[in-house]
Design a protein around this motif. Structure first.
Motif, PDB file in Angstrom:
ATOM      1  N   VAL A   1       0.720  -1.349   0.170  1.00  0.00           N
ATOM      2  CA  VAL A   1       0.057  -0.154   0.024  1.00  0.00           C
ATOM      3  C   VAL A   1       0.974   1.350  -0.227  1.00  0.00           C
ATOM      4  CG1 VAL A   1      -2.109  -1.164   1.099  1.00  0.00           C
ATOM      5  CG2 VAL A   1      -0.083  -0.196   2.524  1.00  0.00           C
ATOM      6  N   GLY A   2       2.225   1.244  -0.004  1.00  0.00           N
ATOM      7  CA  GLY A   2       3.083   2.457  -0.210  1.00  0.00           C
ATOM      8  C   GLY A   2       3.309   2.874   1.171  1.00  0.00           C
ATOM      9  N   ILE A   3       3.168   2.364   2.291  1.00  0.00           N
ATOM     10  CA  ILE A   3       3.531   2.980   3.606  1.00  0.00           C
ATOM     11  C   ILE A   3       5.158   2.798   3.950  1.00  0.00           C
ATOM     12  CG2 ILE A   3       3.150   3.006   6.042  1.00  0.00           C
ATOM     13  CD1 ILE A   3       0.464   1.965   5.619  1.00  0.00           C
ATOM     14  N   GLU A   4       5.729   3.802   4.049  1.00  0.00           N
ATOM     15  CA  GLU A   4       7.105   3.820   4.590  1.00  0.00           C
ATOM     16  C   GLU A   4       7.254   3.201   5.950  1.00  0.00           C
ATOM     17  OE1 GLU A   4      11.307   6.345   4.614  1.00  0.00           O
ATOM     18  OE2 GLU A   4       9.459   7.169   3.696  1.00  0.00           O
ATOM     19  N   LEU A   5       8.279   2.339   6.332  1.00  0.00           N
ATOM     20  CA  LEU A   5       8.526   1.911   7.667  1.00  0.00           C
ATOM     21  C   LEU A   5       9.883   2.373   8.035  1.00  0.00           C
ATOM     22  CD1 LEU A   5       7.109  -1.869   7.056  1.00  0.00           C
ATOM     23  CD2 LEU A   5       5.846   0.395   7.966  1.00  0.00           C
ATOM     24  N   ILE A   6       9.967   2.906   9.161  1.00  0.00           N
ATOM     25  CA  ILE A   6      11.210   3.139   9.656  1.00  0.00           C
ATOM     26  C   ILE A   6      11.426   2.411  10.997  1.00  0.00           C
ATOM     27  CG2 ILE A   6      12.705   5.094  10.570  1.00  0.00           C
ATOM     28  CD1 ILE A   6      11.352   6.959   8.856  1.00  0.00           C
ATOM     29  N   ASP A   7      12.429   1.552  11.176  1.00  0.00           N
ATOM     30  CA  ASP A   7      12.676   0.627  12.408  1.00  0.00           C
ATOM     31  C   ASP A   7      13.465   1.525  13.360  1.00  0.00           C
ATOM     32  OD1 ASP A   7      15.044   0.253  11.337  1.00  0.00           O
ATOM     33  OD2 ASP A   7      14.294  -2.062  10.649  1.00  0.00           O
ATOM     34  N   GLY A   8      14.025   0.798  14.475  1.00  0.00           N
ATOM     35  CA  GLY A   8      14.799   1.487  15.479  1.00  0.00           C
ATOM     36  C   GLY A   8      16.325   1.409  14.832  1.00  0.00           C
ATOM     37  N   GLN A   9      16.820   0.645  13.700  1.00  0.00           N
ATOM     38  CA  GLN A   9      17.977   0.938  13.218  1.00  0.00           C
ATOM     39  C   GLN A   9      18.214   2.129  12.420  1.00  0.00           C
ATOM     40  OE1 GLN A   9      19.927  -2.585  11.709  1.00  0.00           O
ATOM     41  NE2 GLN A   9      21.291  -1.273  10.077  1.00  0.00           N
ATOM     42  N   GLN A  10      17.032   2.113  11.670  1.00  0.00           N
ATOM     43  CA  GLN A  10      16.930   3.246  10.669  1.00  0.00           C
ATOM     44  C   GLN A  10      16.835   4.732  11.540  1.00  0.00           C
ATOM     45  OE1 GLN A  10      13.531   1.542   8.633  1.00  0.00           O
ATOM     46  NE2 GLN A  10      14.845   1.531   6.738  1.00  0.00           N
ATOM     47  N   LEU A  11      16.184   4.556  12.598  1.00  0.00           N
ATOM     48  CA  LEU A  11      15.912   5.763  13.477  1.00  0.00           C
ATOM     49  C   LEU A  11      17.217   6.149  14.048  1.00  0.00           C
ATOM     50  CD1 LEU A  11      14.286   7.816  14.787  1.00  0.00           C
ATOM     51  CD2 LEU A  11      13.791   6.200  16.560  1.00  0.00           C
ATOM     52  N   GLY A  12      18.121   5.115  14.216  1.00  0.00           N
ATOM     53  CA  GLY A  12      19.360   5.417  14.947  1.00  0.00           C
ATOM     54  C   GLY A  12      20.331   6.185  13.835  1.00  0.00           C
ATOM     55  N   ILE A  13      20.016   5.717  12.609  1.00  0.00           N
ATOM     56  CA  ILE A  13      20.926   6.342  11.430  1.00  0.00           C
ATOM     57  C   ILE A  13      20.299   7.781  11.164  1.00  0.00           C
ATOM     58  CG2 ILE A  13      21.129   6.434   8.886  1.00  0.00           C
ATOM     59  CD1 ILE A  13      20.788   3.311   9.058  1.00  0.00           C
ATOM     60  N   LEU A  14      19.073   8.215  11.427  1.00  0.00           N
ATOM     61  CA  LEU A  14      18.745   9.618  11.268  1.00  0.00           C
ATOM     62  C   LEU A  14      19.255  10.309  12.351  1.00  0.00           C
ATOM     63  CD1 LEU A  14      14.839   8.939  10.136  1.00  0.00           C
ATOM     64  CD2 LEU A  14      16.687   9.725   8.796  1.00  0.00           C
ATOM     65  N   LEU A  15      19.252   9.754  13.786  1.00  0.00           N
ATOM     66  CA  LEU A  15      19.626  10.567  14.770  1.00  0.00           C
ATOM     67  C   LEU A  15      21.160  10.922  14.627  1.00  0.00           C
ATOM     68  CD1 LEU A  15      17.921   8.806  17.624  1.00  0.00           C
ATOM     69  CD2 LEU A  15      17.079  10.799  16.487  1.00  0.00           C
ATOM     70  N   ALA A  16      21.850   9.982  14.251  1.00  0.00           N
ATOM     71  CA  ALA A  16      23.500   9.932  13.862  1.00  0.00           C
ATOM     72  C   ALA A  16      23.613  11.128  12.944  1.00  0.00           C
ATOM     73  CB  ALA A  16      23.999   8.795  13.329  1.00  0.00           C
ATOM     74  N   GLU A  17      22.911  11.168  11.968  1.00  0.00           N
ATOM     75  CA  GLU A  17      22.919  12.106  10.852  1.00  0.00           C
ATOM     76  C   GLU A  17      22.577  13.578  11.372  1.00  0.00           C
ATOM     77  OE1 GLU A  17      21.437  13.158   5.994  1.00  0.00           O
ATOM     78  OE2 GLU A  17      20.855  11.330   7.405  1.00  0.00           O
ATOM     79  N   TYR A  18      21.510  13.861  11.966  1.00  0.00           N
ATOM     80  CA  TYR A  18      20.950  14.853  12.567  1.00  0.00           C
ATOM     81  C   TYR A  18      21.329  15.464  13.911  1.00  0.00           C
ATOM     82  CZ  TYR A  18      18.445  14.977   8.310  1.00  0.00           C
ATOM     83  OH  TYR A  18      18.166  14.793   6.728  1.00  0.00           O
ATOM     84  N   GLY A  19      22.451  14.813  14.531  1.00  0.00           N
ATOM     85  CA  GLY A  19      22.814  15.340  15.839  1.00  0.00           C
ATOM     86  C   GLY A  19      21.794  15.498  16.842  1.00  0.00           C
ATOM     87  N   ASN A  20      22.341  16.372  17.737  1.00  0.00           N
ATOM     88  CA  ASN A  20      21.960  16.722  18.989  1.00  0.00           C
ATOM     89  C   ASN A  20      20.796  17.387  18.706  1.00  0.00           C
ATOM     90  OD1 ASN A  20      21.073  17.717  21.507  1.00  0.00           O
ATOM     91  ND2 ASN A  20      23.144  17.372  22.363  1.00  0.00           N
ATOM     92  N   LEU A  21      19.378  16.796  18.609  1.00  0.00           N
ATOM     93  CA  LEU A  21      18.104  17.420  18.434  1.00  0.00           C
ATOM     94  C   LEU A  21      17.786  18.718  19.162  1.00  0.00           C
ATOM     95  CD1 LEU A  21      15.611  14.493  17.887  1.00  0.00           C
ATOM     96  CD2 LEU A  21      17.317  15.877  16.289  1.00  0.00           C
TER      97      LEU A  21
END
Length: 225
Positions: free
Chosen positions: A192-212
Motif C-alpha cells: 500500500v506504499g507506507i514507509e516503515l522506519i525501524d529502530g536501526q533506521q531511526l538510529g541512522i537518522l539521529l546520527a545524521e542530524y545530531g543533537n536535537l
C-alpha cells in the motif's frame, strides 16, 4: 600518485554499526547506534572494534547509559554527550514524549509539524509539512515506542492505512518505531506504499542530524494545513 581514502559519513557508519551489532547478537537502541557511529572516527574498522568491546561488556542487551559509560571510559566521548532526549533514553520515553521527540527530528529535517489530539486521530500521531518542490507535501506519521522485542503487527499498519486513505491531502504515510516490524506488516506496508522506519533506521537518522535539543529549541512546532 598518492591515494586518499575518505572517511565514511555518520549515517553510513550508523548503518554498519547496526549490522555489526546484529552479527554479534548485541541488542542496541537507536541512541546507542548513533553514539557508536560518532565515536568511531569515521572508520569502519574502529567501529567493529568498538562494537565487539561493548558486546563483551554486556549480556546481549546494551542500554544507552551503559554505552555512554563504556565509551567515556575509553576516552571516546564526554559523559552524557550525543543525542539528548531530556536526559532520558528513547526506551524510557512515554508514547507522547516519543511523539514530541520525533517532531524535533522532523523540525531539524526541515518539516513543520503538528501533533494530533490524543483521541480520535485514526492512527495518525503527527502531521508534517515539507515546503519543497517534488519531495514536498503533507506527510502523516504514526509513532510506536515499543520494547525492542515487541514488533509492530499488521493490524497497526492496516489501521494507519485507513487513516491515510481518509486524508485526501496526504502525500505519504510513515510508520516509525523504536523496535521493528513483523514480516506480514512489512508486506502489507509494501503493497500500500507506507514507509516503515525501524529502530536501526531511526538510529541512522539521529546520527545524521545530531543533537536535537541543540538544533531545535522546543518540542513541537504547530502548523495548520
Amino acid at each position: 600518485m598518492k591515494l586518499t581514502v575518505e572517511n565514511y559519513s555518520i549515517p553510513e557508519l550508523a548503518q554498519i554499526a547496526g549490522q555489526i551489532a546484529a552479527s554479534n547478537r548485541l541488542n542496541v537502541t537507536p541512541n546507542t547506534i548513533s553514539l557508536i557511529a560518532r565515536a568511531s572516527d569515521g572508520k569502519p574498522r574502529h567501529l567493529e572494534v568498538l562494537v565487539r568491546q561493548l558486546a563483551k561488556a554486556g549480556t546481549g542487551e546494551l542500554s544507552d547509559r551503559d554505552a555512554e559509560d563504556a565509551l567515556s571510559a575509553l576516552g571516546l566521548m564526554n559523559p552524557r554527550a550525543g543525542i539528548n532526549t531530556q536526559s532520558k533514553s528513547l526506551d524510557s520515553l512515554s508514547g507522547i514524549e516519543f511523539e514530541e521527540f520525533i517532531t524535533q527530528l522532523l523540525g531539524v529535517m526541515g518539516f513543520r509539524t503538528q501533533i494530533t489530539k490524543a483521541s480520535g486521530d485514526g492512527g495518525v500521531d503527527i502531521v508534517a509539512f515539507l515546503d519543497k518542490p517534488i519531495i514536498g507535501g503533507r506527510y502523516l506519521l504514526q509513532c510506536k515506542r515499543l520494547a525492542s522485542d515487541s514488533l509492530v503487527e499488521p493490524p497497526r499498519s492496516r489501521e494507519f492505512y485507513g487513516a491515510l486513505t481518509a486524508d485526501r491531502k496526504a502525500s505519504k504515510g510513515i510508520l516509525i518505531t523504536t523496535s521493528g516490524f513483523t514480516i506480514q506488516a512489512k508486506e502489507f506496508a509494501g503493497e500500500v506504499g507506507i514507509e516503515l522506519i525501524d529502530g536501526q533506521q531511526l538510529g541512522i537518522l539521529l546520527a545524521e542530524y545530531g543533537n536535537l535539543e541543540e538544533e531545535q529549541g522546543g518540542p513541537a512546532t504547530n502548523a495548520q494545513g
